[in-house]
Design a protein around this motif. Structure first.
Motif, PDB file in Angstrom:
ATOM      1  N   THR A  25      -3.584 -29.429  92.592  1.00  0.00           N
ATOM      2  CA  THR A  25      -2.305 -29.974  92.138  1.00  0.00           C
ATOM      3  C   THR A  25      -1.250 -28.878  92.138  1.00  0.00           C
ATOM      4  OG1 THR A  25      -2.831 -29.495  89.820  1.00  0.00           O
ATOM      5  CG2 THR A  25      -3.475 -31.660  90.691  1.00  0.00           C
ATOM      6  N   ASP A  26       0.021 -29.270  92.127  1.00  0.00           N
ATOM      7  CA  ASP A  26       1.092 -28.281  92.093  1.00  0.00           C
ATOM      8  C   ASP A  26       1.013 -27.425  90.830  1.00  0.00           C
ATOM      9  OD1 ASP A  26       2.263 -29.077  94.530  1.00  0.00           O
ATOM     10  OD2 ASP A  26       3.250 -30.755  93.546  1.00  0.00           O
ATOM     11  N   ILE A  27       0.654 -28.034  89.723  1.00  0.00           N
ATOM     12  CA  ILE A  27       0.529 -27.288  88.467  1.00  0.00           C
ATOM     13  C   ILE A  27      -0.611 -26.296  88.554  1.00  0.00           C
ATOM     14  CG2 ILE A  27       0.054 -27.493  85.995  1.00  0.00           C
ATOM     15  CD1 ILE A  27       1.365 -30.215  86.035  1.00  0.00           C
ATOM     16  N   GLY A  28      -1.737 -26.711  89.139  1.00  0.00           N
ATOM     17  CA  GLY A  28      -2.884 -25.817  89.266  1.00  0.00           C
ATOM     18  C   GLY A  28      -2.581 -24.601  90.114  1.00  0.00           C
ATOM     19  N   VAL A  29      -1.877 -24.802  91.214  1.00  0.00           N
ATOM     20  CA  VAL A  29      -1.522 -23.676  92.080  1.00  0.00           C
ATOM     21  C   VAL A  29      -0.537 -22.764  91.374  1.00  0.00           C
ATOM     22  CG1 VAL A  29      -0.524 -23.006  94.289  1.00  0.00           C
ATOM     23  CG2 VAL A  29      -1.952 -25.053  94.143  1.00  0.00           C
ATOM     24  N   GLU A  31      -0.336 -22.206  88.275  1.00  0.00           N
ATOM     25  CA  GLU A  31      -1.043 -21.461  87.228  1.00  0.00           C
ATOM     26  C   GLU A  31      -1.976 -20.400  87.791  1.00  0.00           C
ATOM     27  OE1 GLU A  31      -2.989 -24.466  84.998  1.00  0.00           O
ATOM     28  OE2 GLU A  31      -1.212 -24.985  83.799  1.00  0.00           O
ATOM     29  N   GLY A  32      -2.084 -20.322  89.101  1.00  0.00           N
ATOM     30  CA  GLY A  32      -2.882 -19.267  89.720  1.00  0.00           C
ATOM     31  C   GLY A  32      -4.330 -19.625  89.966  1.00  0.00           C
ATOM     32  N   GLU A  33      -4.669 -20.890  89.973  1.00  0.00           N
ATOM     33  CA  GLU A  33      -6.054 -21.293  90.221  1.00  0.00           C
ATOM     34  C   GLU A  33      -6.401 -21.081  91.697  1.00  0.00           C
ATOM     35  OE1 GLU A  33      -6.603 -25.311  89.093  1.00  0.00           O
ATOM     36  OE2 GLU A  33      -6.341 -24.958  86.952  1.00  0.00           O
ATOM     37  N   PHE A  34      -7.485 -20.324  91.931  1.00  0.00           N
ATOM     38  CA  PHE A  34      -7.971 -20.178  93.302  1.00  0.00           C
ATOM     39  C   PHE A  34      -8.875 -21.349  93.662  1.00  0.00           C
ATOM     40  CE2 PHE A  34     -11.028 -18.774  96.502  1.00  0.00           C
ATOM     41  CZ  PHE A  34     -10.193 -18.276  97.485  1.00  0.00           C
ATOM     42  N   TRP A  35      -9.793 -21.686  92.758  1.00  0.00           N
ATOM     43  CA  TRP A  35     -10.658 -22.847  92.951  1.00  0.00           C
ATOM     44  C   TRP A  35     -10.100 -24.002  92.127  1.00  0.00           C
ATOM     45  CZ3 TRP A  35     -14.483 -23.521  96.385  1.00  0.00           C
ATOM     46  CH2 TRP A  35     -15.265 -24.675  96.264  1.00  0.00           C
ATOM     47  N   PRO A  36      -9.738 -25.104  92.761  1.00  0.00           N
ATOM     48  CA  PRO A  36      -9.105 -26.217  92.027  1.00  0.00           C
ATOM     49  C   PRO A  36      -9.997 -26.752  90.910  1.00  0.00           C
ATOM     50  CG  PRO A  36      -8.938 -26.532  94.402  1.00  0.00           C
ATOM     51  CD  PRO A  36      -9.894 -25.407  94.194  1.00  0.00           C
ATOM     52  N   SER A  37      -9.384 -27.026  89.773  1.00  0.00           N
ATOM     53  CA  SER A  37     -10.119 -27.659  88.678  1.00  0.00           C
ATOM     54  C   SER A  37     -10.406 -29.127  88.998  1.00  0.00           C
ATOM     55  CB  SER A  37      -9.317 -27.558  87.374  1.00  0.00           C
ATOM     56  OG  SER A  37      -8.023 -28.116  87.539  1.00  0.00           O
ATOM     57  N   TYR A 236       3.892 -25.809  95.390  1.00  0.00           N
ATOM     58  CA  TYR A 236       3.132 -24.953  96.285  1.00  0.00           C
ATOM     59  C   TYR A 236       2.018 -25.721  96.993  1.00  0.00           C
ATOM     60  CZ  TYR A 236       5.446 -20.964  94.086  1.00  0.00           C
ATOM     61  OH  TYR A 236       6.377 -20.075  93.629  1.00  0.00           O
ATOM     62  N   SER A 237       1.400 -26.646  96.301  1.00  0.00           N
ATOM     63  CA  SER A 237       0.323 -27.409  96.921  1.00  0.00           C
ATOM     64  C   SER A 237       0.843 -28.232  98.096  1.00  0.00           C
ATOM     65  CB  SER A 237      -0.329 -28.334  95.886  1.00  0.00           C
ATOM     66  OG  SER A 237      -1.329 -29.124  96.487  1.00  0.00           O
ATOM     67  N   GLN A 238       2.014 -28.824  97.944  1.00  0.00           N
ATOM     68  CA  GLN A 238       2.591 -29.606  99.035  1.00  0.00           C
ATOM     69  C   GLN A 238       3.009 -28.705 100.200  1.00  0.00           C
ATOM     70  OE1 GLN A 238       5.430 -32.689  97.867  1.00  0.00           O
ATOM     71  NE2 GLN A 238       4.782 -32.460  95.735  1.00  0.00           N
ATOM     72  N   VAL A 239       3.492 -27.517  99.881  1.00  0.00           N
ATOM     73  CA  VAL A 239       3.866 -26.574 100.938  1.00  0.00           C
ATOM     74  C   VAL A 239       2.632 -26.171 101.740  1.00  0.00           C
ATOM     75  CG1 VAL A 239       4.783 -24.276 101.418  1.00  0.00           C
ATOM     76  CG2 VAL A 239       5.876 -25.710  99.697  1.00  0.00           C
ATOM     77  N   MET A 240       1.512 -25.907 101.049  1.00  0.00           N
ATOM     78  CA  MET A 240       0.271 -25.556 101.740  1.00  0.00           C
ATOM     79  C   MET A 240      -0.221 -26.724 102.589  1.00  0.00           C
ATOM     80  SD  MET A 240      -0.204 -22.470 100.817  1.00  0.00           S
ATOM     81  CE  MET A 240       0.144 -21.293  99.492  1.00  0.00           C
TER      82      MET A 240
END
Length: 271
Positions: A25-29, A31-37, A236-240
């Motif tokens: 998710t955009d929030i997860g990215v 927050e710096g999560e490498f492995w998605p929750s 950031y997630s959408q950009v990726m």
């Protein structure tokens, strides 16, 4: 071996992060999560409305496909003339093909823009902001490289094949299209793919020579990334996800023509 592993990791680690971030998710990215929750494909569905990616992909495919086909075809014909015929200025043209590769494309941006604008003012032809104007710009840079690739390849083809064709009464055009081109397919594919990549990866010329309706995928992606900077929640997630979707056609192209690429790139290396 260690150097190879390090180089592979330098490529795979960023790629893996992009893939995982696109599934986060955009929030997860943020927050710096490498492995998605939690894994989700929402970003892949959102990018078609948040970014003008669909229109950009269509424009890129049209312009780059025409550039690839035209540069490969014209490059093969030009290379055949340069290799098989002797005339005044032949060596100058061959040296010029090599010299043109050393000119940075950024130096040509202003002259190309002024030339295209002048064509609209004096000839009544609209080139700036159109797909075919961008196609001509890409063809200008792709054709010298395609021609040189084909020159290197055609030098290794035996003349006896053409002589046999002439004995059977084949014309020059028939020899070119029925003998030379089928035998040169690996090199033709290489020149076409490199011409395709030239347009697909370009942002500078596409940004200057197009308008919103004719923006390419690279321009749409760059605009989408810039507009998200400084926002309350960077997507950031959408950009990726948009970056992966934009890269997908090139990856598919390489996978489909992989065997031709290997043969075309190594041809002429051993005489």
């Amino acid at each position: 071996m260690i150097v190879t592993v390090v180089l592979v990791l330098m490529v795979l680690v960023p790629t893996a992060y992009i893939v995982l971030a696109s599934l986060n998710t955009d929030i997860g990215v943020a927050e710096g999560e490498f492995w998605p929750s939690s894994f989700t494909l929402d970003s892949y569905s959102k990018i078609w409305t948040t970014a003008d990616l669909g229109n950009g992909l269509v424009n890129s495919l049209i312009v780059c496909a025409f550039t690839a086909v035209a540069s490969a075809l014209l490059g093969t014909i030009t290379a055949y003339v340069l290799v098989r015929y002797t005339f005044t200025g032949r060596l100058t043209i061959l040296r010029g093909l090599v010299g043109l590769q050393s000119i940075p494309g950024t130096l040509m941006l202003l002259p190309v823009f002024v030339l295209f604008s002048s064509a609209g003012n004096y000839l009544g032809i609209t080139m700036v902001g159109t797909r075919w104007g961008l196609f001509l710009a890409y063809l200008t840079f792709a054709l010298p490289f395609s021609t040189w690739v084909m020159v290197t390849y055609l030098r290794g083809l035996p003349r006896e094949l053409e002589e046999a064709g002439r004995v059977d009464g084949a014309s020059t055009l028939r020899i070119l299209f029925r003998i030379i081109m089928p035998l040169s397919l690996p090199a033709i594919v290489v020149s076409a793919i490199f011409a395709f990549l030239l347009g697909w990866n370009d942002v500078l010329f596409a940004n200057v020579l197009t308008r919103p309706e004719t923006h390419t995928a690279a321009v749409a992606l760059s605009i989408f990334g810039v507009t998200q900077e400084g926002g309350a929640l960077p997507v950031y997630s959408q950009v990726m996800a948009a970056a992966l979707v934009t890269a997908a056609p090139v990856v598919i192209l390489y996978l489909v023509f992989q065997r031709y690429l290997v043969g075309g790139l190594t041809a002429g290396g051993v005489k």
